[in-house]
Design a protein around this motif. Sequence first.
Motif: not given
Length: 306
Positions: A16-18, A47-52, A64-67
Motif C-alpha cells: 500500500f505504501e509503495q 485480479a486477486g490484488v489487495s492493497h487494503i 494510518y491510511i488517512k494520514k
Amino acid sequence: MLQLGLVSAILADRTFEQVIDFVSEKNFKCVEIMCWPANNADARRYAGVSHINVEALDDSQVAYIKKYTADKNITISGLGYYPNPLDPDTEKANVYVDHIKKIIKGAAKLGVPVVNTFIGRDPQKNVAYNLDKFKEVWTDIVKLAEEENVKIGIENCPMFFTNDEWPGGKNLATTPAIWDKMFDMIPSATLGLNYDPSHLLWQMMDYTRPIYDYRERLHHIHLKDAKVYLDKLNRVGIMANPLEYHSPKLPGLGDIQWGKFFAALTDVRYRGPVVIEVEDKAYEGSPEDVESAILTARNYLNQFLG
C-alpha cells in the motif's frame, strides 16, 4: 477539474505504501485501491490484488491510511473488487457478496466515496434471468451502500473474452439498454457506473453517448483504450470470442478518440476521478515495462487535463 489517477491492480507486487508513494512521485492525484480478500484464489489477470485489507480495518488502521495518503497529497478515488456476485455457484456468489459489503463498510470508515465492482452474471442464462437475479442479490447491497453513504460504480466490462466466459460473459451491466432495466429495478442514485469507454468501442457502440445520457450515474471513470483489428474481425465476425479480434491498449494506442471523450466529460460538467487502467499485454514484460506503460498513458492524457 478532473483528477487523474491509476488503478492499483497493475502494481500488484507493491505494498500500500509503495503504491501511494509511486502515484505521488509520478504526479497523480488519486488512486483506485484494490481490495480483494487476503489469500484469495482468483488467478485471473489483474485480479486477486489487495492493497487494503478491509477485514483488518480497525480505528488505528483507518487513521494510518488517512494520514499516509494526506501526507502524500493523494486521495483514494474508490475501492475496487471485481468478482462475479451472480455466479451460478451459490456458495461462491455468497462469498463475493459478503466481501462487497465489507468493502462498502470499509469505504465508509475511510471516507472513500465509491466502491467499484461488477454486477456479475450467470453466463449460461439469458439477460432476463440475470436481471431477476440482479434485483434479488443487489437490492440489499445497494441498501447498505445508501445507509453507509457510499456510491457503487459498476464497471461495464462484459467479462467475455474466451471460451471460459462463453456465451454470455460474467458481467450483466454491458449496454445502455441493460443499464436502463437495472436502474428501473433498483432506482437508487447510489447505484451508478464506473464507466470504461473501451468496452463499448469493441462492441461497435458509441462510447461518448452514455456520458450524456447517464451523466447523473457517472460515479467513477476508467481510462483504457482498445484496438479492433479489422483484418481479424473480417475473418471471425462479431460472434467470435472478443479477444479474437481486439486487444486492450493504453490510452492513445487504440481506437478511442480521447479528445472527443474528454469533451463529453466537460460538456456534462463531470468533476471527479479519471483513472488509468493498464491492461496492455505489450507492456507486461518486466517491472520497467509496467512503469513505462503507466507513464506513457499519463503523458498522453495530460494534454486533455491541463
